[in-house]
Motif scaffolding. Structure first.
Motif: not given
Lengths: 111, 118
Positions: A41-44, A36, A34, A46, A92, A103, A101, A38, A97-99, A49
């Motif tokens: 100051g914001k969230s990632p 993403y 995947f 998507l 993954n 840096r 990430f 970002q 199912y836990i990615p 994929s």
């Protein structure tokens, strides 16, 4: 330990150019990949994929996966200043199912 | 589709108080949600994985008694920071996993909660 590596940058490209972001991963059994974006100051958010070798295109974005070489890349065509952000690669492992990430790579698109 | 909300977006509290953050998947059912923490100019750090109807799985080094996670329904997970201290000040982000279909394993993030502990 599963690792996902990205060059932290910053990667600086002129407006209109192609930005190429790269990511390598250590677990050869990885199956889901995947990208993403970002903003500061914001969230990632998507972007793409990809699950099989080859290219996948969506608008100005193309994800490329090469499982044999264990890398995944993101190309951004016709880069715009609004593309300036940090790009996170996430991987993954097989059966997980836990990615993991990376840096992130900071991209700066200058006018 | 795949919208995740988070509330509150920003909270300032005094040291020693507890803060609850809610994460909701608005248009899909999320059997798995994740909680992350991010300090300025640093990468995402996974705190815990939350599965509906079961106890959360915490990452190494994350105190489960300090960061209480409840995932009571398929659309809601909560994170409670108990007895918050200034060092808990951070950007807390939840995400929800798409379980099946063409978006399999994709995660969609909430907008995040910025916690400041005075």
């Amino acid at each position: 330990q599963k690792e996902v590596e990205q060059n932290s940058g910053p990667l600086s490209v002129p407006e209109g150019a192609i930005a190429s972001l790269n990511c390598t991963y250590s677990d050869r059994g990885s199956q889901s990949f995947f990208w993403y974006r970002q903003y500061s100051g914001k969230s990632p958010e998507l972007i793409m994929s990809i699950y099989s070798n080859g290219d996948k295109e969506d608008g100005r974005f193309t994800a490329q996966l090469n499982k044999a070489s264990q890398y995944v890349s993101l190309l951004i065509r016709d880069s715009q200043p609004s593309d300036s952000a940090t790009y996170l690669c996430a991987v993954n492992a097989r059966g997980s199912y836990i990615p993991t990430f990376g840096r992130g790579t900071s991209l700066i698109v200058h006018p | 589709g795949a919208v995740v909300s988070q509330h509150p977006s920003r909270v300032i509290c005094k040291s020693g108080t507890s803060v609850k953050i809610e994460c909701r998947s608005l248009d899909f059912q999320a059997t798995t949600m994740f909680w992350y923490r991010q300090f300025p100019k640093q990468s995402l750090m996974l705190m815990a994985t939350s599965n509906e109807g079961s106890k959360a799985t915490y990452e190494q080094g994350v105190e489960k008694d300090k960061f209480l996670i409840n995932h009571a329904s398929l659309t809601l997970s909560t994170l409670t920071v108990t007895s918050a201290h200034p060092e808990d000040s951070s950007f807390y982000i939840c995400s929800a996993r798409v379980r099946s279909g063409p978006s399999y394993n994709e995660q969609f993030f909430g907008p995040g909660t910025r916690l400041t502990v005075l």
